[in-house]
Motif scaffolding. Structure first.
Motif, PDB file in Angstrom:
ATOM      1  N   VAL A 102       8.598   6.949  -0.287  1.00  0.00           N
ATOM      2  CA  VAL A 102       8.703   6.020   0.840  1.00  0.00           C
ATOM      3  C   VAL A 102       9.642   6.600   1.903  1.00  0.00           C
ATOM      4  CG1 VAL A 102       9.272   3.665   1.530  1.00  0.00           C
ATOM      5  CG2 VAL A 102       8.384   4.110  -0.781  1.00  0.00           C
ATOM      6  N   PRO A 103       9.173   6.745   3.151  1.00  0.00           N
ATOM      7  CA  PRO A 103      10.071   7.224   4.215  1.00  0.00           C
ATOM      8  C   PRO A 103      11.024   6.122   4.669  1.00  0.00           C
ATOM      9  CG  PRO A 103       7.927   6.679   5.136  1.00  0.00           C
ATOM     10  CD  PRO A 103       7.813   6.488   3.637  1.00  0.00           C
ATOM     11  N   GLY A 104      12.044   6.494   5.429  1.00  0.00           N
ATOM     12  CA  GLY A 104      12.937   5.507   6.012  1.00  0.00           C
ATOM     13  C   GLY A 104      12.185   4.596   6.972  1.00  0.00           C
ATOM     14  N   ASP A 105      12.595   3.342   7.038  1.00  0.00           N
ATOM     15  CA  ASP A 105      11.885   2.317   7.808  1.00  0.00           C
ATOM     16  C   ASP A 105      12.214   2.424   9.290  1.00  0.00           C
ATOM     17  OD1 ASP A 105      10.890  -0.095   8.912  1.00  0.00           O
ATOM     18  OD2 ASP A 105      11.067  -1.082   6.970  1.00  0.00           O
ATOM     19  N   ILE A 106      11.214   2.728  10.116  1.00  0.00           N
ATOM     20  CA  ILE A 106      11.457   2.872  11.550  1.00  0.00           C
ATOM     21  C   ILE A 106      11.836   1.541  12.201  1.00  0.00           C
ATOM     22  CG2 ILE A 106       9.038   2.570  12.266  1.00  0.00           C
ATOM     23  CD1 ILE A 106       9.643   4.801  14.393  1.00  0.00           C
TER      24      ILE A 106
END
Length: 431
Positions: free
Chosen positions: A231-235
């Protein structure tokens, strides 16, 4: 809670927690799949943990390692889920309820969905109506449009063509998740393209669908296979630090590993149109691209935000309104009526809370008109139980030169970012 005010500089790096939308969907698809799914950098915030609790209540084998933000799901397929002996309580998480209804439309047992006071006022018919067309039985227990919601799923779900009446990723996703267990073709025709994490992740789990412009086609039933999700960081969360870095003089903030899915990066387009200075480094490609965003203080100009960009930044509009209060000229936000049915009526409450602080914000039927630049002043403000409003007001307080800003209902921020206030304060202390 008294917020940090009279800040002269923000400097440092913030590791933003995992993307909320992807974290939710990883649990749902992992529970529907056969085999083991490992989710890395899972968002350990209240909303996403409600999804974990819901599927554990349904009998899914899920283990959460809080130390490493890793979740392991040992999936046995959709039909391994069992009828719970209790209500499915999802707190404030509209995503858990709406997408959960889509998942459970394809299992032949009854469930009762409940939420907190805020969620119990949010519209659910937009999800229930298309699921009923697919042969599920679902309705509001109160006879209207709001929770508690009864879902009686069926093993005879049928694919249908759905022409969307609202630009909503949650509604689209509920239909597609139902389509995975439906017989025949499920088609979703969007008004505007919304965030496409569900489409991307169905394919990551071995599912098949086609996307042509604003039309998604899926033929069911399908079998999913467990996988590894990073999971990438939440924009959407990163946007609040980006705004802080732009607004506070002499600031420079670095945000590594931020998700840069094109259906989510409208905030970056708005920043460009307002004259904000930022750079993207170390960008990776793929279905869920990511990169490092570096932002510094900037002079802003007003802009107009409308049309098909709105679904790509719907969660960021409160912080964009704050940016506009410090921009030169009149900023207009329109075509954003969906803000009225988020955790709160974000149109009216964004205007109300910023105006308490001396801003000039006028709510409209589908957006906001903001005149700037205006100095912000001390005030007692409230999140009204909405995490995004709470985050926006915490950033706004940084710009107040004299007096205190007191935020009521600060705990609402825990829904998506438990350490937000601490991370923001650390940037001040590192100046």
């Amino acid at each position: 809670m008294k917020l940090k005010t009279n800040v002269t500089k923000l400097v440092g790096k913030v590791i933003v927690p995992g993307d909320k939308s992807i974290s939710h969907r990883s649990i749902m698809l992992g529970a529907m799949a056969y085999g083991t799914t490992v989710v890395n950098n899972f968002l350990l915030a209240e909303d996403c943990l409600e999804t974990v609790i819901l599927f554990k209540t349904l009998g899914a084998d899920i283990e959460v390692d809080s130390e490493t933000a890793t979740v392991t799901i040992n999936g046995g397929g959709l039909q391994s889920l069992t009828q719970p002996n209790e209500d499915l309580y999802v707190g404030n998480s509209g995503t858990t309820m709406r997408l959960g209804l889509g998942v459970l439309s394809g299992v032949p047992f009854m469930t009762r969905f409940k939420g907190d006071e805020s969620l119990s006022k949010r519209p659910m018919e937009r999800v229930m109506a298309p699921l009923r067309e697919m042969m599920a039985i679902t309705f509001s227990e109160k006879g209207g449009d709001t929770p508690p919601i009864i879902m009686l799923g069926t093993s005879r779900l049928r694919g249908r063509t759905h022409k969307m009446t609202v630009a909503s990723a949650q509604v689209k996703s509920a239909i597609l998740l139902a389509g995975l267990s439906a017989t025949g073709e499920t088609v979703v025709e969007e008004l505007e393209q919304t965030r496409n994490h569900t489409e991307q992740m169905i394919q990551q789990f071995g599912g098949e669908l086609t996307v042509s412009d604003k039309t998604i086609r899926l033929i069911g039933p399908q079998v999913l296979t467990g996988t590894t999700v990073v999971v990438p960081g939440d924009i959407s969360s990163a946007a609040y630090f980006i705004a802080a870095g732009v607004l506070v003089k002499d600031s420079e903030i670095t945000l590594p590993n931020i998700g840069l899915n094109p259906t989510r990066t409208g905030i970056l387009n708005v920043l460009e149109s307002m004259g904000a200075q930022y750079k993207i480094k170390n960008k990776t490609e793929g279905s869920e691209p990511r990169g490092t965003i570096k932002v510094c203080s900037s002079d802003l100009k007003a802009t107009t935000i409308e049309g098909n960009i709105i679904p790509t930044l719907i969660d960021e509009l409160p912080i964009i309104a704050l940016l506009a209060t410090q921009a030169d000229g009149k900023t207009i936000i329109k075509d954003a009526a969906e803000l009225k049915v988020k955790e709160t009526n974000r149109i009216d409450l964004t205007a109300e809370e910023l105006n308490k602080m001396g801003a000039k914000v006028t709510p409209t039927e589908d957006g906001l008109i903001i005149e700037g630049p205006t100095p912000l002043k001390a005030a007692k403000v409230s999140s009204h139980g909405d995490h995004r409003l709470g985050m926006m007001l915490s950033v706004a307080a940084l710009l107040v030169k004299d007096g205190d800003v007191e935020l009521e209902n600060v705990d609402s921020i825990r829904v998506s970012y438990p350490s937000f206030i601490e991370d923001l304060t650390n940037l001040v202390e590192s100046k």
